[in-house]
Each structure stands twice: as C-alpha cells, then as structure tokens.
Write an enzyme that holds these catalytic residues in place. Structure first.
Site, mmCIF file in Angstrom:
data_model
loop_
_atom_site.group_PDB
_atom_site.id
_atom_site.type_symbol
_atom_site.label_atom_id
_atom_site.label_comp_id
_atom_site.label_asym_id
_atom_site.label_seq_id
_atom_site.Cartn_x
_atom_site.Cartn_y
_atom_site.Cartn_z
ATOM 1 N N CYS A 182 0.670 -1.010 0.048
ATOM 2 C CA CYS A 182 0.048 -0.132 0.069
ATOM 3 C C CYS A 182 0.884 1.080 -0.167
ATOM 4 C CB CYS A 182 -0.802 0.102 1.329
ATOM 5 S SG CYS A 182 -1.914 -1.410 1.637
ATOM 6 N N ARG A 223 5.183 0.080 -6.165
ATOM 7 C CA ARG A 223 4.886 -0.832 -4.717
ATOM 8 C C ARG A 223 4.117 -1.863 -5.107
ATOM 9 N NH1 ARG A 223 6.563 2.653 -0.401
ATOM 10 N NH2 ARG A 223 5.207 1.637 1.038
ATOM 11 N N TRP A 256 -2.816 -2.819 -1.445
ATOM 12 C CA TRP A 256 -2.502 -4.269 -1.970
ATOM 13 C C TRP A 256 -3.087 -4.967 -0.811
ATOM 14 C CZ3 TRP A 256 0.208 -8.517 0.052
ATOM 15 C CH2 TRP A 256 0.481 -9.487 -0.727
ATOM 16 N N ASN A 265 -1.644 2.441 5.727
ATOM 17 C CA ASN A 265 -0.649 1.373 5.169
ATOM 18 C C ASN A 265 -0.062 0.553 6.392
ATOM 19 O OD1 ASN A 265 1.504 0.134 3.965
ATOM 20 N ND2 ASN A 265 2.690 2.057 3.377
ATOM 21 N N GLY A 266 -0.283 -0.705 6.281
ATOM 22 C CA GLY A 266 0.220 -1.443 7.509
ATOM 23 C C GLY A 266 -0.905 -2.624 7.898
ATOM 24 N N GLU A 275 19.198 -16.347 -8.163
ATOM 25 C CA GLU A 275 18.672 -15.137 -8.656
ATOM 26 C C GLU A 275 18.062 -15.215 -9.978
ATOM 27 O OE1 GLU A 275 17.527 -12.792 -7.489
ATOM 28 O OE2 GLU A 275 17.503 -11.162 -9.019
ATOM 29 N N LYS A 283 13.910 -14.145 -11.212
ATOM 30 C CA LYS A 283 13.682 -13.138 -11.878
ATOM 31 C C LYS A 283 12.840 -13.624 -13.221
ATOM 32 C CE LYS A 283 14.609 -10.580 -10.318
ATOM 33 N NZ LYS A 283 14.897 -9.980 -9.358
ATOM 34 N N GLU A 319 9.001 -14.581 -11.640
ATOM 35 C CA GLU A 319 8.212 -13.448 -10.886
ATOM 36 C C GLU A 319 7.558 -12.607 -12.311
ATOM 37 O OE1 GLU A 319 10.059 -10.471 -8.568
ATOM 38 O OE2 GLU A 319 12.057 -10.872 -9.304
ATOM 39 N N HIS A 358 20.464 -35.799 -8.531
ATOM 40 C CA HIS A 358 20.017 -36.486 -6.993
ATOM 41 C C HIS A 358 18.462 -36.466 -6.859
ATOM 42 C CE1 HIS A 358 24.076 -37.424 -5.563
ATOM 43 N NE2 HIS A 358 24.195 -35.943 -6.070
ATOM 44 N N LYS A 405 6.461 -4.135 -4.310
ATOM 45 C CA LYS A 405 8.146 -3.741 -4.262
ATOM 46 C C LYS A 405 8.456 -3.586 -2.822
ATOM 47 C CE LYS A 405 11.641 -2.123 -6.054
ATOM 48 N NZ LYS A 405 12.313 -3.241 -6.922
HETATM 49 C C1 F6R Z 1 12.522 -9.772 -6.410
HETATM 50 C C2 F6R Z 1 12.575 -8.829 -5.515
HETATM 51 C C3 F6R Z 1 12.236 -9.452 -4.152
HETATM 52 C C4 F6R Z 1 12.931 -8.545 -2.975
HETATM 53 C C5 F6R Z 1 12.279 -8.978 -1.554
HETATM 54 C C6 F6R Z 1 13.045 -8.355 -0.481
HETATM 55 O O1 F6R Z 1 12.715 -9.164 -7.614
HETATM 56 O O2 F6R Z 1 12.719 -7.503 -5.503
HETATM 57 O O3 F6R Z 1 12.596 -10.707 -3.800
HETATM 58 O O4 F6R Z 1 14.204 -8.582 -3.159
HETATM 59 O O5 F6R Z 1 10.711 -8.698 -1.348
HETATM 60 O O6 F6R Z 1 12.727 -7.120 -0.579
HETATM 61 P P1 F6R Z 1 13.786 -5.849 -0.122
HETATM 62 O O7 F6R Z 1 15.170 -5.943 -0.556
HETATM 63 O O8 F6R Z 1 13.081 -4.485 -0.349
HETATM 64 O O9 F6R Z 1 13.994 -6.214 1.291
#
Ligand code: F6R
Length: 594
Positions: A2, A27, A75, A101-102, A471, A475, A478, A494, A589
C-alpha cells in the site's frame, strides 16, 4: 505494498495526490482511492475502486477543485479486492476519513471491545480505526481521540486522517510503516515514499515511530511518542525526480538493467576519495569485534547475501551465515559468542527484516543495514548503515539494486579483509565490460523466444554461479510466470533430473575455473536426456558452442557480470508472453507485511 499520499496547500490537491499515487504504483497494488474536500457541500467526497490509478483518475475527473486531499493504493491483506475494501474508509457519521498502510493485528479485539458489535461496511482492519476515531471524538477533542485510538492499535500503520469538523487540517501518524512529510512554499505533502513527494517539496522530514503530525496550511505541529510537541527537522530535497522517469525505455525494468554500469560508477564515486576506499571505521571496528556475521534478507536481497557470504569467505577470515528473514525472526539459530548482523534490503522497509531487527535489538547485538533508501526504517533503526546508491528502482523485479548490493558487499569484504588488489580499477573495468555487453544483446532476445517454450526452466551452476542461478530463476518466474528453479549443478542428478523432458530449458552458468568442467558435465547429463541447454560463460572459460560469452572481469566481480544476461532473458520471456513486466501479478515492491 500500500502507498499513501496526502496534500494540503494552495495547489490542486487532486492533481498532486494522483501524481503521487502514480509514482507509488511500482510498490504493487490492486485498488486505488482518493478523498477530497468539497467546499460547496462542506464534506469530503470519496472516489475509490479496484484497478489502476488511471481508472481512479477517470472516476474523479469531475471532482471540485480542493486544497486538501488524501489518496491510497491498496495491496489487499484483509478482505477481497473490491470497491468497498478499497481505501479511503469513512466513519458511519461521515465525519472521519482515513487511509492506512500496514496491518492492525488486534483489529478483531478492538472491534469487540470498542465498537459494541457495530456492523462494519468493509472487511478491512483499517475500518476499525476510523470507526473508533468517530466514536471517541463524540466525548473528547479530535487530538485526544486520535491519541486514544493510536494507543490501542497493535501492529503497523502509516495513517492519514481527515476530520469534517476541521477540514483545514490533515493528521498523519505512523508506527513501523514509512511516512515522510514534504514542504514547499505552496503547501505540505505527506507520503510513503520520497518518490511521491519530491516534485512538490523543497525539503522533507521522515516521521518517527509513534509520532503524530497535525498539518495546517501555515503550520505543522509534531508530537513525539510521549505526545510532547517537538521541532521537525527538515532536510533539503536532493532526490532527482528524473531518475524515477522511464525516459525512452518501454519498461522500467529494461531501463534499470541498462543503468547498471552507471550504478557501478556511482558507487565508485560515492565510496572512493581519489583511490582510497571510504567505509566508516566504526563498521570495520564492529566486524573486528565479531566472530561471525549473520546476513538476513529476503528474495533477491538474500541472493545477494549468498554471494556476499562467498566473497567474505574468500577475502576475509570471518565466517558468514545467510538466513531467510522471515524464518530467522522467529526461529533464530544459536548465535556465536560475538555475532554481527547485516540486514540487506533494497527498500529498507521489509517487515520480515523489521521483525529480525526488533529481536536482535532486544538481545543488544549490533546491526548494519545495507539498503538503497537512506530514509527507510531499517536504515534509521540500525546501528550502522551503508547506502547502495542504485537510484530509485521502480520495476518490482529488482535488478540494479541486486548489482549495487553485490558491489557494496564486495567493498565491505575488501575493506575488512585488508585486500590490496586495485579494486577501484577492477570496478571501472566491470562498468566498462557491462556496458560493452549491454550494447549488443540481441542474441538474448532470440534465445528467450526460442528456448523458453515450456512451462518450466532450470538455471544451474556451482559456487557463486549457483547463487546467481537462484537469482536468475527468481527473476524469470516473477515476471514471466514460467516455473523456474535455480540449482546447484551437481545436485540436479539427485532427484530433480527426473523433471527433464524433451526441450526442457536448462541454462548453465560458468564463471569459476575450478568447477567449469564439472558444470559442463552436468549440462551434458541433462542434454542427453532431452534438455535444451544454454551455456552462459565468461570469455576465458568459454567454449565455441557457448550461447552467451561475457567479457572477463575480476573474479570477485563475476557474479555481477553473470547476472546481466539472466535479467534480460527474464525480461524478454515476459515480453514475449505479454506479461505486465514492471508490475507482475500478486507482487509488491516494498513488502511491509509479515
Ligand atoms: C525480487 C524482489 C524481491 C525482494 C524482496 C526483499 O525481484 O525484488 O524478492 O528482493 O521482497 O525486498 P527488499 O530488498 O526491499 O528487502
């Protein structure tokens, strides 16, 4: 997650709030809403619905011009995604309007104890707040009603409150969730993130936990957690609004991938004085006084932590453990005698990490936060703080922040490990090599189209290449929704090798001489079982048939190079599938709930 924006001043509140909400879209959200004071009717008008901010803009197109307003992107956490659950929420008498927000953890108990079985309109935790305010304000001043309500809330909140009896003021309060007040000659703007207020502020001040601020056109009154008035300390606004614009790129993600050489150069500028690396001596001192480092992080930041662990173990004598923040917060391992904690977080707001921080602080251990947002909660609450200088990262999928985290971790290990190779030169060469690769990556686009034809895919590697594989897989899944797994190349046989079918895509990452041949054997194993293999290697270790060959860089910086094609593979796979690349489904985000 949010996002909230409020404005009070001489300008058009709707335009400013909507602009802020557009800026907060990154976000992640599913609904948007807005409330504006209608002077003619002397009431707050409400516009809200599920869907995008552009939809809200259309909904509110005929709104009267107003000098005060609040807005929200939701959200969903409590209750379905629908119009009723979207914020703002209004009290039954229509007197109070709130955006939040929260998460209010005790909302059910509050409803039972203070709202006498009142039927609420929405399924949200937030509505309890607005109804309590209204109920308390019947027998006390608004200020006291706000204080009483806040004192009863358990959980996290950034709140904006409007009161029909005092339509000339905006009340903001926060605990755990971020809130920043911006000021200019034309008014005040309050928002969850600098990006939403930079355009309308000359200076800004982040609010402290449990504080309340009452904003009027000509005055701000700020109260600390003891409810005593305190001076607000504003910092000049140095956020470059243009950095958060998409420019000529079709997506923020592509822009941010392309910005990575610039990020490396920015870090060089920020961390070096001539040729001397500047890491605050107290951080090195804290590492000197510890016998083990515990890295805590989530998602992409955790993957950066894994690479950091390997770098520390190569460059220093300090052992490092990496933990998933959400697990660590409630199932912490047995600590060494002198532990030191490093939190890695792009946003600096991740609730799982905040829970870890609270726990670590209770135990009176020292904490360093490595983050992109210096005003963030985790930066402000840790003992030490290192900024990664990636610039605003708007795409939900993290790319340049990951790179920046890797570089700052490398610098930290270098400084602590008293290494003597020329790291500044190595970083300059890295920026150059990244640039040359990013100048010509057409092959990746074709690969993504021709190879990723199945619903699953694998990335395999050994050592740091394994960590980069994790990683790479995250990517891809997601943003393209292809089920992808990152695997230690030797582990595939395995069990998981059973999933290999005709044309299953398997990407092999090879940047470490010692195990290059082993990974190649693992690729042979899956190829002979039908897999469509793609080898990504570093020039000095490459073979003729490798699909992607990257320029050589210093061995400690290779993960930063190796990740580039994997980010592009994910990008083009998602583009090919018509996915919403910058705002993938279900994701946020800044993950401000546990
Ligand atoms: C993936 C991504 C997430 C963040 C995770 C932690 O692309 O961005 O996996 O890395 O939600 O977020 P932060 O780094 O803001 O603590």
């Amino acid at each position: 997650m949010c996002g909230i924006v409020g404005y009070l001043g001489n300008e058009d509140a709707k335009a400013i709030v909507l602009n802020g909400l557009f800026k907060l879209e990154y976000r992640g959200y599913d609904s948007a809403g807005l409330s504006l004071y209608n002077e003619k009717k002397q009431r707050f008008d409400m516009y809200k619905d599920q869907g995008r901010v552009a939809h809200l803009e259309a909904l509110s197109k005929d709104a009267e011009r107003s000098s005060i307003g609040i807005g929200h992107t939701r959200w969903a956490t409590h209750g379905k995604v629908n119009q009723i659950n979207a914020h703002p929420h209004v009290s039954h008498s229509k007197r109070f309007v709130v955006v939040h927000n929260g998460v209010i953890e005790n909302y059910k108990a509050l409803k039972r104890d203070f709202l006498n079985g009142m039927t609420l309109e929405s399924e949200t935790d937030t509505e309890v707040i607005v109804q309590m305010l209204d109920s308390f304000a019947q027998n006390m001043s608004t200020k006291d009603a706000v204080q009483k309500t806040l004192g009863l809330l358990k959980g996290s909140y950034a709140l904006l409150i409007l009161d029909q009896k005092h339509p000339d003021r905006l009340v903001a309060a926060k605990n755990k969730s971020p809130l920043i007040l911006g000021k200019s000659d034309n008014g005040f703007i309050v928002a969850s993130d600098l990006v939403a207020l930079s355009k309308h502020s000359d200076c800004f001040a982040p609010l402290d936990d449990y504080s309340v601020v009452v904003v009027k056109k000509d005055k701000v009154s700020y109260f600390n957690r003891e409810n005593s008035p305190v001076e607000m300390v504003f910092e000049p606004m140095d956020f470059d609004d243009n950095l958060a614009e998409m420019g000529p790129y079709p997506h923020f993600m592509l822009k941010e991938i392309m910005e990575q050489p610039l990020v490396v150069r920015t870090i060089i500028n920020k961390y070096f004085d001539e040729d001397v690396l500047k890491i605050k001596p107290d951080i090195i001192e804290a590492l000197n006084n510890s016998d083990r480092v515990y890295v805590l992080a989530a998602g992409t930041s955790m993957h950066a932590g894994f690479v950091g662990k390997r770098l520390f173990e190569k460059m220093t004598d300090l052992p490092v453990e990496v933990h998933i923040a959400s697990e660590f917060a409630y199932h912490a391992p047995t600590f060494s005698e002198k532990p030191f904690f490093v939190l890695i977080s792009q946003s600096g707001e991740t609730a799982d990490l905040r829970a870890c921080l609270v726990h670590i602080k209770e135990l009176k251990h020292r904490v360093l936060t490595i983050t992109n947002v210096r005003t963030s909660t985790l930066a402000r609450e840790a003992d030490y703080f290192l900024e990664i200088f990636a610039g605003p990262e708007i795409a939900v999928a993290s790319t340049k922040a990951y790179t920046a985290q890797l570089i700052v971790l490398t610098l930290l290990a270098y400084a602590y490990g008293k290494q003597t190779f020329d790291i500044r030169k190595a970083l300059s060469e890295l920026a150059h090599a990244m640039e040359s690769y990013l100048a010509d990556f057409e092959a990746v686009e074709t690969l993504a189209k021709t190879v990723l034809t199945k619903r699953n895919a694998f990335f395999i590697g050994r050592g740091v290449d394994y960590y980069v594989s994790l990683e790479a897989a995250l990517k891809l899944k997601e943003i393209s929704y292809i089920q992808a797994e990152g695997f230690a190349a030797g582990e595939l046989k395995h069990g998981t090798i059973a999933l290999i079918e005709e044309n299953t895509p398997v990407f092999g990452l090879i940047s470490d001489k010692r195990i290059a041949l082993n990974t190649r054997s693992n690729l042979d194993e899956v190829r002979s079982r039908g897999a469509r293999t793609v080898t990504i290697s570093i020039d000095s270790l490459s073979e003729e048939d490798d699909a992607i060959i990257l320029p050589d860089v210093h061995e400690y910086l290779r993960p930063t190079m190796m990740v580039l094609p994997t980010q592009l593979i994910a990008y083009y796979a998602a583009l090919q599938r018509g996915c919403d690349i910058d705002k993938p489904r279900n994701l946020a985000k800044s993950v401000t709930v546990e």
